[in-house]
Design a protein around this motif. Structure first.
Motif, PDB file in Angstrom:
ATOM      1  N   THR A  15      53.836  46.319  43.787  1.00 44.37           N
ATOM      2  CA  THR A  15      53.362  46.985  42.624  1.00 44.37           C
ATOM      3  C   THR A  15      54.103  48.108  41.963  1.00 44.37           C
ATOM      4  O   THR A  15      54.168  48.191  40.741  1.00 44.37           O
ATOM      5  CB  THR A  15      51.836  47.677  42.952  1.00 44.37           C
ATOM      6  OG1 THR A  15      51.015  46.520  43.425  1.00 44.37           O
ATOM      7  CG2 THR A  15      51.258  47.985  41.983  1.00 44.37           C
ATOM      8  N   ASP A  25      47.952  48.803  33.591  1.00 47.24           N
ATOM      9  CA  ASP A  25      46.614  48.806  32.870  1.00 47.24           C
ATOM     10  C   ASP A  25      46.863  48.423  31.267  1.00 47.24           C
ATOM     11  O   ASP A  25      45.737  48.750  30.549  1.00 47.24           O
ATOM     12  CB  ASP A  25      45.469  49.995  33.156  1.00 47.24           C
ATOM     13  CG  ASP A  25      45.387  50.128  34.491  1.00 47.24           C
ATOM     14  OD1 ASP A  25      45.043  49.135  35.384  1.00 47.24           O
ATOM     15  OD2 ASP A  25      45.224  51.285  34.895  1.00 47.24           O
ATOM     16  N   LEU A  74      47.939  39.120  37.980  1.00 51.23           N
ATOM     17  CA  LEU A  74      47.294  40.198  37.696  1.00 51.23           C
ATOM     18  C   LEU A  74      45.721  40.372  37.516  1.00 51.23           C
ATOM     19  O   LEU A  74      45.029  41.229  37.706  1.00 51.23           O
ATOM     20  CB  LEU A  74      48.063  40.837  36.373  1.00 51.23           C
ATOM     21  CG  LEU A  74      49.295  40.920  36.370  1.00 51.23           C
ATOM     22  CD1 LEU A  74      50.099  41.065  34.751  1.00 51.23           C
ATOM     23  CD2 LEU A  74      49.582  42.282  36.790  1.00 51.23           C
ATOM     24  N   LEU A  75      45.330  38.924  36.911  1.00 50.29           N
ATOM     25  CA  LEU A  75      44.173  38.718  36.839  1.00 50.29           C
ATOM     26  C   LEU A  75      43.683  37.359  37.499  1.00 50.29           C
ATOM     27  O   LEU A  75      44.440  36.483  36.964  1.00 50.29           O
ATOM     28  CB  LEU A  75      43.610  38.696  35.586  1.00 50.29           C
ATOM     29  CG  LEU A  75      43.120  39.738  34.716  1.00 50.29           C
ATOM     30  CD1 LEU A  75      42.892  39.638  33.075  1.00 50.29           C
ATOM     31  CD2 LEU A  75      42.251  40.774  35.435  1.00 50.29           C
ATOM     32  N   ASP A  77      42.132  40.285  39.743  1.00 49.10           N
ATOM     33  CA  ASP A  77      42.638  41.587  40.325  1.00 49.10           C
ATOM     34  C   ASP A  77      43.156  41.347  41.765  1.00 49.10           C
ATOM     35  O   ASP A  77      42.431  40.805  42.487  1.00 49.10           O
ATOM     36  CB  ASP A  77      41.723  42.674  40.331  1.00 49.10           C
ATOM     37  CG  ASP A  77      42.583  44.032  40.778  1.00 49.10           C
ATOM     38  OD1 ASP A  77      42.545  44.233  41.995  1.00 49.10           O
ATOM     39  OD2 ASP A  77      43.188  44.575  39.992  1.00 49.10           O
ATOM     40  N   GLU A  80      40.849  44.088  43.965  1.00 45.76           N
ATOM     41  CA  GLU A  80      39.277  44.105  43.846  1.00 45.76           C
ATOM     42  C   GLU A  80      38.740  42.808  44.103  1.00 45.76           C
ATOM     43  O   GLU A  80      37.533  42.600  44.634  1.00 45.76           O
ATOM     44  CB  GLU A  80      38.796  44.497  42.511  1.00 45.76           C
ATOM     45  CG  GLU A  80      39.268  46.110  42.533  1.00 45.76           C
ATOM     46  CD  GLU A  80      38.727  46.444  40.962  1.00 45.76           C
ATOM     47  OE1 GLU A  80      38.191  46.041  40.202  1.00 45.76           O
ATOM     48  OE2 GLU A  80      39.072  47.493  40.549  1.00 45.76           O
ATOM     49  N   TYR A  81      39.499  41.552  43.762  1.00 42.82           N
ATOM     50  CA  TYR A  81      38.919  40.297  43.917  1.00 42.82           C
ATOM     51  C   TYR A  81      39.666  39.656  45.044  1.00 42.82           C
ATOM     52  O   TYR A  81      38.715  39.087  46.008  1.00 42.82           O
ATOM     53  CB  TYR A  81      38.956  39.253  42.784  1.00 42.82           C
ATOM     54  CG  TYR A  81      38.543  38.194  42.711  1.00 42.82           C
ATOM     55  CD1 TYR A  81      37.337  37.824  42.756  1.00 42.82           C
ATOM     56  CD2 TYR A  81      39.418  37.027  43.164  1.00 42.82           C
ATOM     57  CE1 TYR A  81      36.913  36.308  43.232  1.00 42.82           C
ATOM     58  CE2 TYR A  81      38.937  35.794  43.544  1.00 42.82           C
ATOM     59  CZ  TYR A  81      37.715  35.313  43.350  1.00 42.82           C
ATOM     60  OH  TYR A  81      37.146  34.137  43.498  1.00 42.82           O
ATOM     61  N   TYR A  89      46.641  39.512  49.505  1.00 42.99           N
ATOM     62  CA  TYR A  89      46.811  39.824  48.226  1.00 42.99           C
ATOM     63  C   TYR A  89      47.542  38.438  47.423  1.00 42.99           C
ATOM     64  O   TYR A  89      48.208  37.748  48.010  1.00 42.99           O
ATOM     65  CB  TYR A  89      47.896  40.917  48.037  1.00 42.99           C
ATOM     66  CG  TYR A  89      47.401  42.192  48.553  1.00 42.99           C
ATOM     67  CD1 TYR A  89      46.651  43.050  47.811  1.00 42.99           C
ATOM     68  CD2 TYR A  89      48.121  42.490  49.783  1.00 42.99           C
ATOM     69  CE1 TYR A  89      46.272  44.195  48.577  1.00 42.99           C
ATOM     70  CE2 TYR A  89      47.584  43.851  50.460  1.00 42.99           C
ATOM     71  CZ  TYR A  89      46.684  44.335  49.747  1.00 42.99           C
ATOM     72  OH  TYR A  89      46.313  45.810  50.352  1.00 42.99           O
TER      73      TYR A  89
END
Length: 200
Positions: A15, A25, A74-75, A77, A80-81, A89
């Motif tokens: 990251t 973001d 990136l999406l 996440d 979080e997901y 990851y």
């Protein structure tokens, strides 16, 4: 075989490298490339998964004496997901000796639910190396990939490893999509915003 990153330390390092190329973001529509990136080219999103594109990227990295590149989702996440569901990851480190088959196997890998394989479920992705002078961001939904550079010399070197019709200006990519799909007005508004944001 390429595995998903699973340690927090590896995630933090990946990251940190990501944020040398892309601002934190900031959505793809708003142009997330870091300060200093001024040259952008568009391409079809699905090329990211093709053998010719993969080989061109690897050849460029060999020329640059880079040892690997990172595929970063990136999406959805990655924390979080992806990590919350699978304890890993949605990020992979690709040594340049990785074969195309191993690359695709990683993207097709079942993290714990076959529907969440990156080749099907990664909506927004980034690709980059430890040399923060180029980067790729792509959106499946918008059907576009964008490669950014800090200078013309690196851009010319990069594109020389691909077919000459691979990269086009962003407006041309969106014009092609509109001609093929007869896009709705709200999508055209997003395209106009992106053309402006990547022209600054």
């Amino acid at each position: 075989m390429i595995d998903f990153l699973s340690s927090e330390q590896d995630y933090i390092l990946a990251t940190a490298e990501l944020h040398q190329v892309f601002q934190k973001d900031v959505d793809i529509v708003e142009n997330p490339f870091a300060i200093g990136f001024t040259i952008f080219r568009g391409f079809e999103f699905d090329r990211i998964y093709g053998a010719t594109f993969y080989q061109g990227l690897v050849d460029f990295l060999v020329k640059r004496d880079s040892k690997e590149f990172t595929f970063y989702t990136l999406l959805p996440d990655p924390v979080e997901y992806f990590f919350s569901h699978f304890s890993k990851y949605s990020i992979g480190r690709m040594p340049i000796k990785t074969s195309y088959d191993d690359y695709i196997d990683f993207l097709n890998a079942d993290p714990g639910n076959p529907a969440d394989a990156l080749i099907d479920n990664a909506e927004t992705i980034a690709m980059y190396s430890n040399e923060p002078i180029w980067g790729i961001i792509g959106s499946r939904d918008l059907e576009i990939g964008i490669v950014g550079f800090k200078d013309e010399k690196v851009k010319d070197e990069f594109v020389s490893f691909f077919n000459e019709d691979t990269f086009i200006d962003i407006k041309t990519r969106f014009d092609d999509l509109n001609e093929m799909l007869k896009l709705q007005s709200d999508t055209k508004i997003i395209h106009t915003q992106m053309i402006e944001n990547y022209s600054r």
